[in-house]
Design a protein around this motif. Sequence first.
Motif, PDB file in Angstrom:
ATOM      1  N   THR B 327      69.534  33.080 -40.020  1.00 57.04           N
ATOM      2  CA  THR B 327      69.880  32.967 -38.606  1.00 57.04           C
ATOM      3  C   THR B 327      70.615  31.654 -38.425  1.00 57.04           C
ATOM      4  O   THR B 327      70.088  30.588 -38.763  1.00 57.04           O
ATOM      5  CB  THR B 327      68.596  32.955 -37.742  1.00 57.04           C
ATOM      6  OG1 THR B 327      67.832  34.116 -38.059  1.00 57.04           O
ATOM      7  CG2 THR B 327      68.941  32.927 -36.268  1.00 57.04           C
ATOM      8  N   TYR B 328      71.843  31.706 -37.921  1.00 58.61           N
ATOM      9  CA  TYR B 328      72.658  30.500 -37.776  1.00 58.61           C
ATOM     10  C   TYR B 328      72.887  30.230 -36.295  1.00 58.61           C
ATOM     11  O   TYR B 328      73.296  31.133 -35.545  1.00 58.61           O
ATOM     12  CB  TYR B 328      73.995  30.670 -38.487  1.00 58.61           C
ATOM     13  CG  TYR B 328      74.823  29.400 -38.524  1.00 58.61           C
ATOM     14  CD1 TYR B 328      74.631  28.442 -39.524  1.00 58.61           C
ATOM     15  CD2 TYR B 328      75.795  29.155 -37.553  1.00 58.61           C
ATOM     16  CE1 TYR B 328      75.389  27.273 -39.555  1.00 58.61           C
ATOM     17  CE2 TYR B 328      76.552  27.983 -37.580  1.00 58.61           C
ATOM     18  CZ  TYR B 328      76.342  27.052 -38.596  1.00 58.61           C
ATOM     19  OH  TYR B 328      77.081  25.902 -38.630  1.00 58.61           O
ATOM     20  N   ILE B 329      72.650  28.981 -35.909  1.00 60.68           N
ATOM     21  CA  ILE B 329      72.813  28.582 -34.506  1.00 60.68           C
ATOM     22  C   ILE B 329      73.943  27.568 -34.470  1.00 60.68           C
ATOM     23  O   ILE B 329      73.756  26.389 -34.764  1.00 60.68           O
ATOM     24  CB  ILE B 329      71.497  27.989 -33.964  1.00 60.68           C
ATOM     25  CG1 ILE B 329      70.329  28.955 -34.247  1.00 60.68           C
ATOM     26  CG2 ILE B 329      71.609  27.692 -32.471  1.00 60.68           C
ATOM     27  CD1 ILE B 329      68.955  28.391 -33.937  1.00 60.68           C
ATOM     28  N   GLY B 330      75.150  28.029 -34.136  1.00 58.59           N
ATOM     29  CA  GLY B 330      76.352  27.196 -34.184  1.00 58.59           C
ATOM     30  C   GLY B 330      76.558  26.402 -32.918  1.00 58.59           C
ATOM     31  O   GLY B 330      77.695  26.153 -32.514  1.00 58.59           O
ATOM     32  N   THR B 331      75.486  25.981 -32.314  1.00 63.09           N
ATOM     33  CA  THR B 331      75.527  25.299 -31.017  1.00 63.09           C
ATOM     34  C   THR B 331      74.170  24.647 -30.822  1.00 63.09           C
ATOM     35  O   THR B 331      73.253  24.883 -31.617  1.00 63.09           O
ATOM     36  CB  THR B 331      75.819  26.328 -29.899  1.00 63.09           C
ATOM     37  OG1 THR B 331      75.898  25.666 -28.647  1.00 63.09           O
ATOM     38  CG2 THR B 331      74.739  27.405 -29.822  1.00 63.09           C
ATOM     39  N   VAL B 332      74.018  23.803 -29.778  1.00 62.76           N
ATOM     40  CA  VAL B 332      72.705  23.239 -29.475  1.00 62.76           C
ATOM     41  C   VAL B 332      71.999  24.200 -28.522  1.00 62.76           C
ATOM     42  O   VAL B 332      72.434  24.362 -27.380  1.00 62.76           O
ATOM     43  CB  VAL B 332      72.808  21.839 -28.843  1.00 62.76           C
ATOM     44  CG1 VAL B 332      71.420  21.295 -28.535  1.00 62.76           C
ATOM     45  CG2 VAL B 332      73.565  20.892 -29.765  1.00 62.76           C
ATOM     46  N   PRO B 333      70.947  24.869 -28.996  1.00 62.57           N
ATOM     47  CA  PRO B 333      70.288  25.856 -28.137  1.00 62.57           C
ATOM     48  C   PRO B 333      69.317  25.186 -27.170  1.00 62.57           C
ATOM     49  O   PRO B 333      68.872  24.064 -27.405  1.00 62.57           O
ATOM     50  CB  PRO B 333      69.510  26.711 -29.147  1.00 62.57           C
ATOM     51  CG  PRO B 333      69.149  25.745 -30.235  1.00 62.57           C
ATOM     52  CD  PRO B 333      70.291  24.758 -30.317  1.00 62.57           C
ATOM     53  N   SER B 334      68.959  25.860 -26.099  1.00 61.07           N
ATOM     54  CA  SER B 334      67.843  25.404 -25.269  1.00 61.07           C
ATOM     55  C   SER B 334      66.576  25.451 -26.126  1.00 61.07           C
ATOM     56  O   SER B 334      66.515  26.171 -27.128  1.00 61.07           O
ATOM     57  CB  SER B 334      67.682  26.317 -24.058  1.00 61.07           C
ATOM     58  OG  SER B 334      67.159  27.576 -24.458  1.00 61.07           O
ATOM     59  N   ALA B 335      65.560  24.698 -25.725  1.00 61.70           N
ATOM     60  CA  ALA B 335      64.309  24.674 -26.486  1.00 61.70           C
ATOM     61  C   ALA B 335      63.733  26.083 -26.578  1.00 61.70           C
ATOM     62  O   ALA B 335      63.213  26.482 -27.622  1.00 61.70           O
ATOM     63  CB  ALA B 335      63.316  23.720 -25.817  1.00 61.70           C
ATOM     64  N   ASP B 336      63.867  26.838 -25.504  1.00 58.47           N
ATOM     65  CA  ASP B 336      63.274  28.173 -25.508  1.00 58.47           C
ATOM     66  C   ASP B 336      64.055  29.134 -26.413  1.00 58.47           C
ATOM     67  O   ASP B 336      63.469  29.976 -27.093  1.00 58.47           O
ATOM     68  CB  ASP B 336      63.228  28.706 -24.075  1.00 58.47           C
ATOM     69  CG  ASP B 336      62.332  29.924 -23.972  1.00 58.47           C
ATOM     70  OD1 ASP B 336      61.228  29.884 -24.542  1.00 58.47           O
ATOM     71  OD2 ASP B 336      62.755  30.911 -23.340  1.00 58.47           O
TER      72      ASP B 336
END
Lengths: 423, 423, 423
Positions: B327-336
Amino acid sequence: MPSFYDIDQVEAFRQMEYPAINVYYTMQNGQDGMWIGYSCDYMRTVSKSHNFLITETNAQGTGWSSQNQWPPYDGQLRQNMYAFLSGGANMVEYWHWSTLHYGQETYWRGILGHDGQPNRVYREFQKGAKELDKIGGQLVNLKKTNRVAILFSHDSKHALDYMPYTDNDQYKVNMMYDALYRQNIECDILPVDKPEMQDFSQYDLLLVPSLYVATDDLLLKISDFVKNGGEVVMLFKSGYTDYDNAVRPVLAPGPLAEACGFTYQEYSSINTLTLKPNDIGASDNTVNTWMEFLIPTTAKPLAAVDHKFFGKWPCITENQYGKGHLTYIGTVPSADLLWKLISRAANRKNIATVERKYQYPIILRSGTNMSGHKIHYIFNYSYETKTISYPFPDSRSLLDDQKLSLGKDIAIEPWGVVIGEEK
Amino acid sequence: MPSFYDIDQVEAFRQMEYPAINVYYTMQNGQDGMWIGYSCDYMRTVSKSHNFLITETNAQGTGWSSQNQWPPYDGQLRQNMYAFLSGGANMVEYWHWSTLHYGQETYWRGILGHDGQPNRVYREFQKGAKELDKIGGQLVNLKKTNRVAILFSHDSKHALDYMPYTDNDQYKVNMMYDALYRQNIECDILPVDKPEMQDFSQYDLLLVPSLYVATDDLLLKISDFVKNGGEVVMLFKSGYTDYDNAVRPVLAPGPLAEACGFTYQEYSSINTLTLKPNDIGASDNTVNTWMEFLIPTTAKPLAAVDHKFFGKWPCITENQYGKGHLTYIGTVPSADLLWKLISRAANRKNIATVERKYQYPIILRSGTNMSGHKIHYIFNYSYETKTISYPFPDSRSLLDDQKLSLGKDIAIEPWGVVIGEEK
Amino acid sequence: MPSFYDIDQVEAFRQMEYPAINVYYTMQNGQDGMWIGYSCDYMRTVSKSHNFLITETNAQGTGWSSQNQWPPYDGQLRQNMYAFLSGGANMVEYWHWSTLHYGQETYWRGILGHDGQPNRVYREFQKGAKELDKIGGQLVNLKKTNRVAILFSHDSKHALDYMPYTDNDQYKVNMMYDALYRQNIECDILPVDKPEMQDFSQYDLLLVPSLYVATDDLLLKISDFVKNGGEVVMLFKSGYTDYDNAVRPVLAPGPLAEACGFTYQEYSSINTLTLKPNDIGASDNTVNTWMEFLIPTTAKPLAAVDHKFFGKWPCITENQYGKGHLTYIGTVPSADLLWKLISRAANRKNIATVERKYQYPIILRSGTNMSGHKIHYIFNYSYETKTISYPFPDSRSLLDDQKLSLGKDIAIEPWGVVIGEEK
């Protein structure tokens, strides 16, 4: 990379065979073409040929860190290329072709990124380059003859920075340019400190940011400009000190008193204050930061603040002097107030009557090409397609080789441009 | 006083006979046990014995001035003592016993204050100490075998601090730890820069904060981990530079491209943007600060922002690669968002299925004591008594010698703890 | 230009033949006379003659730049001149007569501006000067015998600045002065660090800003003052360290414990917290920043915060000790709480019962002139005409030579003053 504020541009370009500058600006939602316009309008007055090169400008995101990376939206890179040409540039070169893999400018990204492969920005660059292959000859060496000038004083800017009246920008040249730009009045920017740059005979309207440092001679030239029928819109603190930045030991504004039609002895810092009802017609009827207590002799008060104490004096006046008028703004006006005060002066001279029917985000720029034909650029600085009626005489659309007829609807795509050549 | 960020802990502890650290944290309303948990989960992986000492921690208020004095609420001092033990500490020592009467640490207050008399904090210390006299033997030398690890890269942290992409925290290891901690997933923290710390065979799920600096070898080990059935949740900028912090001159994310199932050529700073509807299930459906323009090859897009331009590319993807998923998160996600993306991966591996039924302020920590019995800590990090059903097999409550039965209600007092021993 | 905080004023003025100070203050909306009052109330106690000169004060706008230029509203310059005289000044001199045309103080503007011509401020100066020609003899050498004193401790101020408990002002002497000033209680300000300034026999009420550094001897003098019937209102941290700024190794507040009627062992930083209902009667029932956990022995709790933890201890107490009372505020009170706690003590001693019927913006100042007559100043620190009943025995209005009768209405113009001489 010349700074417009810290370098003697007149002297610097005297020694250059061909003038060239580097211009960086905001992309994405902040793209409005204004800083490009400002840069070009300044360069034309200091370049000998009236045309110049852009040797560096944004490709992808820029910066000395990975913060504030704002690469262009689709269309923006090409739109800016044409914005430069519309201001008199003869070449647009990017910093840089590819992108460094280490060091300070790792994230000062070029047309190609770190991978060295063609990408979205490269393809847009390619599209613009191919267009110029075809129509560039009709666009280069553009000439302009503007009726409006902003008098830019390096000396005043430095003196105000040294003895500031605000935490914000001391010298409101950008604020004045912005008010012209957004209502589609083209102008020259004259670095006015040197006597050889003080010939105003070409102009009908002068905008004067706080001309804090000035010789008597310069102030009298401005007075004479008014007396002979010119329009002047001038900001506070003008004429306050002499060429050595010593305050004049006479009633302010010294040599300008006759043309201004008032004197003053006092001033105050102010918070944002609302003006009493007046006929300037601004939607934002406020002033801020600074106010001079103007005592009119011949000037007509245009506005005074709604305040027990400060309201005793007008802060904006208009003086008919000889055949012209001097509008004096003895305070920091709202952007809209400044816009309306400039319109008022422009109306008296029928300046840009066609162009002023359009407003930002539609921006119009015109000039004459080497064939002696009029070239008209119509920019859409928004993410919405805009449809307007073509404001100029029948022309040929250079990008798609279609006919453009006066008054006929044309659509301009988001971050797009239409270029018409009258012939 | 080791810093987790600036010191080579692996090397430092190699030379220590018995590992020991000093940990200071927030008390009063900010007491949540998280920094204690982080410290212990880090120490276990670098300590040779798997256990360690706490040689300094908060007693009363701390600080080099009289500002920010936040002495513990009733129960908090003792709760923190057990929090350390639940993470593998074998001793808790306070800085310091009494309080200095002058100098820099006048207000770094010990168990006793300036008066040298027994006080509220002393009495709480005394209570905890007496309890340990009785049950300490069942608590020390706690061992854990976690299925989850966070890969901590000193090199990446330093490189990002040097070439930052935000004004805030560059390296989101605490954000990732927080998302695990609050849903009661225990983990190890692996300082992953050294080859000898790159054995992932014990784990089912790896969390990877922006692994900006990494050898090809490390990236391939992570790829292989996925191929062999592991779950990885990875943040932006991973794999972007090599071991010398030079950007890789290939399509990003370089050696990770296959396991990630995408490439990208561009990225942008962003403001806070909302995602288009998606099935991640986060209540705060926003991302911020940074976004990579991901171009999937085999990856499945999980989310894209709701924006004319940025919405053209997914910013969160999931790639089945071999027998596992990345799982790749190419951004700063919200904590939730981060919480939910981790849950998604944990679900596929049935990780902490019991523990995840509870959430902060109820925190569960477990391990095995010297007798080979399971020890379960249940903390209540709030000022309200909490009643929950006991989630573990029948146990003995060590603090009050009562029976704890699976599924039976137990009450945990404010800032309190229940300790169960399965036997 | 003496600073009240950084210089040993007692020693400095011992060497001056005639005490003189420079006082600058806020004009326009911020003009309230308070800083002038503070300066004069301090000067009287350190000057040998009980009177002094003002050698510099504001004329027009001041500053080392053109920012924060706030010239006086109409009436304000003259009002301030009388404010100085009402505090015991025998001369008011401006900085400066004319205004410099270059250099650092270009915008430190004098009575005359850069033009050297008479102006609005000059004309107001002229009006005041002519009045003093006529009535100055009845105003100079004013004597006061105040029943209230603020104990000012340079040592405590410096020690608190060195080991601060807040980001804001550490030493609340101005807050205490403000609470007196706005309810029209006149006071002396005693620099109390030197033994020769520790004679309190003249006073009925002492206000004690955090007396952090003090000898046992000084603390016992304050205790004795209470025992003998005095009223004391004292702020937190008083008595905490000895003369060398070493924390006393005994139960706080050390030598003050008996007079205070409590001890304490703990304290905490706090956010703004609301007090439980109490009979102090403040409209703003909050405290902030700091709270000591007071454990009363003989003291009566006056207030405790509404909080699970902090509410276990009172933070404001009142102790009858001998024939007097000590009110202790172990926290930073709201301005209104402090006002009300001071009123409570003043009521017990019938202090300023007439004057306290009026409040800021009406400010009353009184004294005795060389003829032995009472002089009463009534200031209106607002832009509205204020009508009040004359609060003093029948007097002569010196500025307009009218009769002033006790209880009869008088109008005070905006930024104006009425001066009555009883005779």
